[in-house]
Design an enzyme around this catalytic site. Sequence first.
Site, mmCIF file in Angstrom:
data_model
loop_
_atom_site.group_PDB
_atom_site.id
_atom_site.type_symbol
_atom_site.label_atom_id
_atom_site.label_comp_id
_atom_site.label_asym_id
_atom_site.label_seq_id
_atom_site.Cartn_x
_atom_site.Cartn_y
_atom_site.Cartn_z
ATOM 1 N N CYS A 51 -40.082 4.058 -0.772
ATOM 2 C CA CYS A 51 -41.095 3.678 0.216
ATOM 3 C C CYS A 51 -40.476 3.092 1.480
ATOM 4 O O CYS A 51 -41.042 3.202 2.564
ATOM 5 C CB CYS A 51 -42.063 2.658 -0.376
ATOM 6 S SG CYS A 51 -42.818 3.137 -1.934
ATOM 7 N N ASP A 83 -43.180 -1.650 -6.832
ATOM 8 C CA ASP A 83 -44.156 -1.626 -7.919
ATOM 9 C C ASP A 83 -43.890 -0.457 -8.864
ATOM 10 O O ASP A 83 -43.952 -0.597 -10.088
ATOM 11 C CB ASP A 83 -45.581 -1.487 -7.364
ATOM 12 C CG ASP A 83 -46.040 -2.714 -6.610
ATOM 13 O OD1 ASP A 83 -45.282 -3.689 -6.546
ATOM 14 O OD2 ASP A 83 -47.155 -2.679 -6.071
ATOM 15 N N CYS A 124 -44.097 -0.250 1.376
ATOM 16 C CA CYS A 124 -44.648 -0.340 0.026
ATOM 17 C C CYS A 124 -45.841 -1.292 -0.011
ATOM 18 O O CYS A 124 -46.130 -1.991 0.952
ATOM 19 C CB CYS A 124 -43.559 -0.769 -0.958
ATOM 20 S SG CYS A 124 -43.938 -0.391 -2.692
ATOM 21 N N ASP A 125 -46.509 -1.323 -1.150
ATOM 22 C CA ASP A 125 -47.833 -1.938 -1.269
ATOM 23 C C ASP A 125 -47.935 -3.372 -0.748
ATOM 24 O O ASP A 125 -48.862 -3.709 -0.032
ATOM 25 C CB ASP A 125 -48.269 -1.960 -2.741
ATOM 26 C CG ASP A 125 -48.440 -0.583 -3.324
ATOM 27 O OD1 ASP A 125 -48.071 0.395 -2.655
ATOM 28 O OD2 ASP A 125 -48.937 -0.476 -4.449
ATOM 29 N N LYS A 126 -47.018 -4.232 -1.148
ATOM 30 C CA LYS A 126 -47.175 -5.655 -0.851
ATOM 31 C C LYS A 126 -46.588 -6.054 0.485
ATOM 32 O O LYS A 126 -46.961 -7.084 1.043
ATOM 33 C CB LYS A 126 -46.549 -6.507 -1.971
ATOM 34 C CG LYS A 126 -47.056 -6.172 -3.356
ATOM 35 C CD LYS A 126 -48.572 -6.157 -3.442
ATOM 36 C CE LYS A 126 -49.064 -5.625 -4.773
ATOM 37 N NZ LYS A 126 -48.708 -4.219 -5.037
ATOM 38 N N CYS A 196 -46.091 6.051 -1.788
ATOM 39 C CA CYS A 196 -46.725 6.898 -2.806
ATOM 40 C C CYS A 196 -47.874 7.692 -2.202
ATOM 41 O O CYS A 196 -48.683 7.175 -1.436
ATOM 42 C CB CYS A 196 -47.209 6.047 -3.967
ATOM 43 S SG CYS A 196 -45.855 5.197 -4.818
ATOM 44 N N GLU A 447 -50.111 -5.195 -12.174
ATOM 45 C CA GLU A 447 -50.960 -4.004 -12.118
ATOM 46 C C GLU A 447 -50.878 -3.259 -13.447
ATOM 47 O O GLU A 447 -49.798 -3.112 -14.017
ATOM 48 C CB GLU A 447 -50.499 -3.071 -10.996
ATOM 49 C CG GLU A 447 -50.679 -3.661 -9.618
ATOM 50 C CD GLU A 447 -50.195 -2.752 -8.507
ATOM 51 O OE1 GLU A 447 -50.495 -3.059 -7.353
ATOM 52 O OE2 GLU A 447 -49.520 -1.751 -8.794
ATOM 53 N N SER A 473 -53.148 -0.754 -10.072
ATOM 54 C CA SER A 473 -52.485 0.026 -9.035
ATOM 55 C C SER A 473 -53.526 0.864 -8.313
ATOM 56 O O SER A 473 -54.571 1.212 -8.877
ATOM 57 C CB SER A 473 -51.446 0.947 -9.671
ATOM 58 O OG SER A 473 -51.078 1.989 -8.804
#
Length: 559
Positions: A51, A83, A124-126, A196, A447, A473
């Site tokens: 990512c 993640d 990435c996500d966070k 992702c 998650e 997730s």
Amino acid sequence: MSDSRSFSGPVVDGPDRAPSRAMLRAVGFSDADFEKPQIGVASTWSMVTPCNMHINHLAVDVEAGINSAGGKGIIFNTITISDGISMGTEGMKYSLVSREVIADSIETVIGCQGYDGFVAIGGCDKNMPGCVIAMARLNRPSVFVYGGTIMPGCHDGKSLDVVSVFEAVGAHANHKIDDAELKAIESCAIPGPGSCGGMYTANTMASAIEALGLSLPNSSAQAAISDAKRDDCRRAGIAVLNLVEKNIRPSDILTPHAFENAITVAIALGGSTNAVLHLLAIAHSAGVKLSIDDFTRIGAKTPVLADLRPSGKYSMSKLVEIGGIRPLMKTLLDAGLLHGECMTVTGKTMAENLADVAPYPEDQDVVYPLDRPLKTSSHLVICYGNIAPGGSVAKISGKEGLQFTGTARVFESEELALTAILDGTVVKNDVLVIRYEGPKGGPGMREMLSPTAAVMGKGLGKDVALITDGRFSGGTHGFVVGHITPEAFDGGPIAIIQDGDPITIDAETRTVTLGITQAEIDARLSQWTAPAPRYTRGVLAKYAKTVTSASYGAVTDRF
């Protein structure tokens, strides 16, 4: 010292600041640079995860844009975690914690160094909400850049992404695929850099941040490796200087209406449950009142229009191909579902940014028209009830049905649940209860992608439900309810559910109900004792002591 140098001027101007200038000369400052606004570039580059593996190059493009517009760009790094790699392990407890660490680190560098503005790049996500939380806290002219989506992998003519691999694990356990097929999927699913590829948390938050007005138009819908993304970076570097000159700050952009826009877009795209958690946290940092009930209010009038993974058919790359989220936003604006007056980082309003946007091509089936939605109201359903008196978040696409009744099968951790799914212990009509996975109890609110993907891979997606005080997730789908509040560690009712108890999840009444009497619930709670903290030193221990409940965004500075 000019207004455009109100933060950097006190650091470098005057005879007494000669030591500061001496240090900066060593990192490349010239005499002329001391007269320019200093603009930080917060890069989340790391080889930890695909990512973020390309973001160092994007940071250089942002710096070039800043320097071309008369500023002095300075790149610095923050951490990131993955993640996808840590999912289902003890390490995943650090995931949500990293959001706070990233926000804290950006705030620390910008505040310490006296930068007049900054650009933050997340992948990435966070790290995306972490970047935006820092933007809100610091309230200095700033722009967010999304690192971009990954391209899909391919195996046997089918598109793949990381969720394909998680679901293949379940299929393998169910003897639907063999070792060779599992390895083939594993080897093909992640072809290169980028976040992702479905409407998972990264793409959801990128879209929500654009709808908030904090990134340039279309930043959320570009491939990670593309000329469009590099141009986005250069333009972001130029845009932040415009914000500095006009003194446009996040507080001018992050209004209550801006958050309503972000929620609306996240719902229309079929986005991740994590949008609830992160938007609550961003609003807190911005001083904007936002509650989980606002998601119910807005969701009642907002349809799901995008047929995107995990519940839908297409990857983010397909949405990029047809024009990204801007035609969708124009449709929502024209229908009165977005607030067009909201200011954005372009220095123009949302309506001005969308004025000349063309509609999607007529032959596409990625985004449905308003009069023919995939779902007439939100898939993000805020549920209450005697299991979740403080609220919870369900993800109900409608494909699973709108109600599920079954019997509890209780697990004290994610790992125990995953083992039971894979070995066949979990059967039709089970409601998996995974507890002590909340913000404090985990700690870190892991998650549950490994168990939910295993359920789907085992072919039990319509036959098994799952509730947890953890979270999900963006890749999760199925009949799932997370963010249950109060969490088990705080003595919430989820702590006293027993194997065999009847549980009903009802998306229409927005309830998650334990089918025993209140007297029995009270009796069990009177016998409950709080467990010892799992961590007593280090970052997880500090996090557990300061974090709020999921219904308040799991923030660590709410006192």
